[in-house]
Write a protein that holds these residues in place. Structure first.
Motif, mmCIF file in Angstrom:
data_model
loop_
_atom_site.group_PDB
_atom_site.id
_atom_site.type_symbol
_atom_site.label_atom_id
_atom_site.label_comp_id
_atom_site.label_asym_id
_atom_site.label_seq_id
_atom_site.Cartn_x
_atom_site.Cartn_y
_atom_site.Cartn_z
ATOM 1 N N GLN A 71 -98.013 -19.158 -26.141
ATOM 2 C CA GLN A 71 -98.642 -18.803 -27.422
ATOM 3 C C GLN A 71 -98.663 -19.971 -28.402
ATOM 4 N N GLY A 72 -98.155 -21.119 -27.957
ATOM 5 C CA GLY A 72 -98.180 -22.307 -28.806
ATOM 6 C C GLY A 72 -96.918 -22.560 -29.587
ATOM 7 N N HIS A 73 -95.843 -21.789 -29.302
ATOM 8 C CA HIS A 73 -94.581 -21.979 -30.009
ATOM 9 C C HIS A 73 -93.659 -22.861 -29.161
ATOM 10 N N SER A 74 -93.581 -24.126 -29.512
ATOM 11 C CA SER A 74 -92.738 -25.042 -28.746
ATOM 12 C C SER A 74 -92.201 -26.127 -29.683
ATOM 13 N N PRO A 75 -90.884 -26.426 -29.583
ATOM 14 C CA PRO A 75 -89.917 -25.893 -28.630
ATOM 15 C C PRO A 75 -89.294 -24.579 -29.098
ATOM 16 N N VAL A 76 -88.685 -23.887 -28.150
ATOM 17 C CA VAL A 76 -87.996 -22.623 -28.410
ATOM 18 C C VAL A 76 -86.492 -22.866 -28.305
ATOM 19 N N ALA A 77 -85.746 -22.353 -29.279
ATOM 20 C CA ALA A 77 -84.287 -22.471 -29.249
ATOM 21 C C ALA A 77 -83.673 -21.096 -29.050
ATOM 22 N N GLY A 78 -82.610 -21.057 -28.261
ATOM 23 C CA GLY A 78 -81.826 -19.842 -28.111
ATOM 24 C C GLY A 78 -80.567 -19.962 -28.954
ATOM 25 N N VAL A 79 -80.145 -18.836 -29.552
ATOM 26 C CA VAL A 79 -78.990 -18.845 -30.450
ATOM 27 C C VAL A 79 -78.074 -17.669 -30.116
ATOM 28 N N ASP A 80 -76.780 -17.934 -30.078
ATOM 29 C CA ASP A 80 -75.803 -16.872 -29.855
ATOM 30 C C ASP A 80 -74.470 -17.287 -30.462
ATOM 31 N N GLU A 81 -73.567 -16.321 -30.569
ATOM 32 C CA GLU A 81 -72.248 -16.583 -31.143
ATOM 33 C C GLU A 81 -71.157 -16.049 -30.226
ATOM 34 N N ALA A 82 -69.936 -16.487 -30.486
ATOM 35 C CA ALA A 82 -68.765 -15.982 -29.783
ATOM 36 C C ALA A 82 -67.661 -15.762 -30.807
ATOM 37 N N GLY A 83 -66.984 -14.624 -30.696
ATOM 38 C CA GLY A 83 -65.834 -14.399 -31.558
ATOM 39 C C GLY A 83 -66.012 -13.370 -32.652
ATOM 40 N N VAL A 91 -65.496 -17.587 -36.005
ATOM 41 C CA VAL A 91 -66.620 -17.211 -35.152
ATOM 42 C C VAL A 91 -67.443 -18.482 -34.953
ATOM 43 N N VAL A 92 -67.826 -18.748 -33.719
ATOM 44 C CA VAL A 92 -68.523 -19.988 -33.365
ATOM 45 C C VAL A 92 -69.895 -19.639 -32.792
ATOM 46 N N ALA A 93 -70.897 -20.371 -33.191
ATOM 47 C CA ALA A 93 -72.253 -20.152 -32.698
ATOM 48 C C ALA A 93 -72.801 -21.430 -32.090
ATOM 49 N N ALA A 94 -73.799 -21.279 -31.238
ATOM 50 C CA ALA A 94 -74.479 -22.438 -30.655
ATOM 51 C C ALA A 94 -75.973 -22.179 -30.634
ATOM 52 N N ALA A 95 -76.733 -23.258 -30.711
ATOM 53 C CA ALA A 95 -78.190 -23.215 -30.575
ATOM 54 C C ALA A 95 -78.572 -24.231 -29.503
ATOM 55 N N VAL A 96 -79.476 -23.841 -28.629
ATOM 56 C CA VAL A 96 -79.840 -24.691 -27.492
ATOM 57 C C VAL A 96 -81.355 -24.681 -27.292
ATOM 58 N N ILE A 97 -81.902 -25.878 -27.100
ATOM 59 C CA ILE A 97 -83.299 -26.017 -26.685
ATOM 60 C C ILE A 97 -83.301 -26.564 -25.265
ATOM 61 N N LEU A 98 -83.740 -25.743 -24.322
ATOM 62 C CA LEU A 98 -83.785 -26.155 -22.925
ATOM 63 C C LEU A 98 -85.136 -26.770 -22.589
ATOM 64 N N PRO A 99 -85.229 -27.507 -21.490
ATOM 65 C CA PRO A 99 -86.531 -27.998 -21.044
ATOM 66 C C PRO A 99 -87.478 -26.826 -20.827
ATOM 67 N N PRO A 100 -88.793 -27.028 -20.976
ATOM 68 C CA PRO A 100 -89.741 -25.916 -20.853
ATOM 69 C C PRO A 100 -89.897 -25.377 -19.436
ATOM 70 N N VAL A 101 -89.371 -26.080 -18.447
ATOM 71 C CA VAL A 101 -89.448 -25.635 -17.058
ATOM 72 C C VAL A 101 -88.039 -25.401 -16.542
ATOM 73 N N ALA A 102 -87.838 -24.283 -15.834
ATOM 74 C CA ALA A 102 -86.518 -23.962 -15.293
ATOM 75 C C ALA A 102 -86.017 -25.103 -14.412
ATOM 76 N N ASP A 103 -84.794 -25.520 -14.660
ATOM 77 C CA ASP A 103 -84.185 -26.636 -13.942
ATOM 78 C C ASP A 103 -83.046 -26.097 -13.083
ATOM 79 N N LEU A 104 -83.100 -26.371 -11.774
ATOM 80 C CA LEU A 104 -82.066 -25.856 -10.884
ATOM 81 C C LEU A 104 -80.691 -26.460 -11.171
ATOM 82 N N ALA A 105 -80.653 -27.475 -12.028
ATOM 83 C CA ALA A 105 -79.353 -27.962 -12.478
ATOM 84 C C ALA A 105 -78.616 -26.866 -13.250
ATOM 85 N N LEU A 106 -79.355 -25.850 -13.703
ATOM 86 C CA LEU A 106 -78.765 -24.736 -14.435
ATOM 87 C C LEU A 106 -78.485 -23.546 -13.523
ATOM 88 N N ALA A 107 -78.435 -23.770 -12.229
ATOM 89 C CA ALA A 107 -78.127 -22.688 -11.284
ATOM 90 C C ALA A 107 -76.825 -22.008 -11.683
#
Length: 267
Positions: A71-83, A91-107
């Protein structure tokens, strides 16, 4: 590929080197009548099927990211917390922007709660290496008391997003939208099991918070923070009853309040 002239040991070494593992090689192994070769073939097929299943799992985890990018929204970040739940610690949170293509390094990428500590630590290292950007944010025990845990969790997530070196075009957030943040976002209930980037954020947040609690254990060893990470385990409740709360305990939480009449432990 001819393997009949090779010993089983040579074939095992070749298979282990990941060289020549094409369909011809596998077919040759399947046709070989030696028991040792048959076992090598079965192992390779198991590994092949496992990788195929992992690739399919990763593709499913990228459904939300791929849809937003289309839809033209790039990059996309995921956000979550722990605690959110513990009786002690930030309480600790993280935000991550992954490559746009699934990488098997993340198996193996998954909701952090479904992974054991060693697997989380291993994946956290791989996520940091693969990610286009990642960051962390935190809300202190004092902020949790003053704001309440829900607001403090959103504050930690907002801080994580604002620290990203790449500005995201869209956010995928586990649970609730992040207030006071001028970015389009989608809140996903159970997002750490639905989105690759949210799962990655959940892992980083959990690993970072656990390491903080290990550090706090050195300051306050009587509570066992390195084992329960501040959660209300029988061990932790017994330590609270014996020693009373320390400055890391969340004063607004009922089990801590019940021990509040005791003098605070200063280490």
């Amino acid at each position: 590929m001819m393997v009949s002239g090779l010993t089983v040991a040579e074939i095992r070494k070749l298979a282990g080197s990941r060289a020549g593992l094409d369909e011809d090689f596998l077919h040759a192994l399947a046709c070989d009548k030696r028991a040792g070769v048959a076992e090598i073939y079965r192992r390779l097929k198991r590994d092949e099927n496992k990788m195929a299943a992992e690739a399919e799992h990763l593709q499913k985890l990228y459904i939300y990211e791929n849809s937003l990018i289309a839809q033209g929204h790039s990059p996309v970040a995921g956000v979550d917390e722990a605690g959110r739940g513990p009786l002690a610690g930030p309480v600790v949170a993280a935000a991550v922007i992954l490559p746009p293509v699934a990488d098997l390094a993340l198996a193996g990428l998954n909701d952090s709660k479904k992974l054991n500590p060693s697997k989380r630590a291993e994946l956290a290292a791989r996520i940091k290496k693969v990610a286009l950007a990642w960051s962390a944010g935190m809300s202190t025990v004092e902020e949790i008391f003053n704001e309440n845990i829900h607001a403090a969790s959103l504050t930690a997530m907002r801080r994580a997003v604002l620290k990203l070196k790449i500005r995201p075009a869209y956010l995928l957030v586990d649970g609730y939208r992040i207030s006071r943040l001028e970015l389009p976002q989608l809140a996903l209930t159970g997002g750490d099991g639905l989105s690759a980037s949210v799962a990655a954020a959940s892992i980083l947040a959990k690993v970072l918070r656990d390491r903080l609690m290990d550090f706090y254990h050195v300051q306050y060893p009587q509570y066992g923070f390195n084992r329960h990470k501040g959660y209300a385990t029988p061990e932790h409740l017994a330590a609270l009853e014996r020693y009373g709360p320390c400055p890391l305990h969340r004063a607004g939480y009922r089990p801590v309040k019940n021990c509040g009449s005791r003098q605070k432990c200063e280490g």
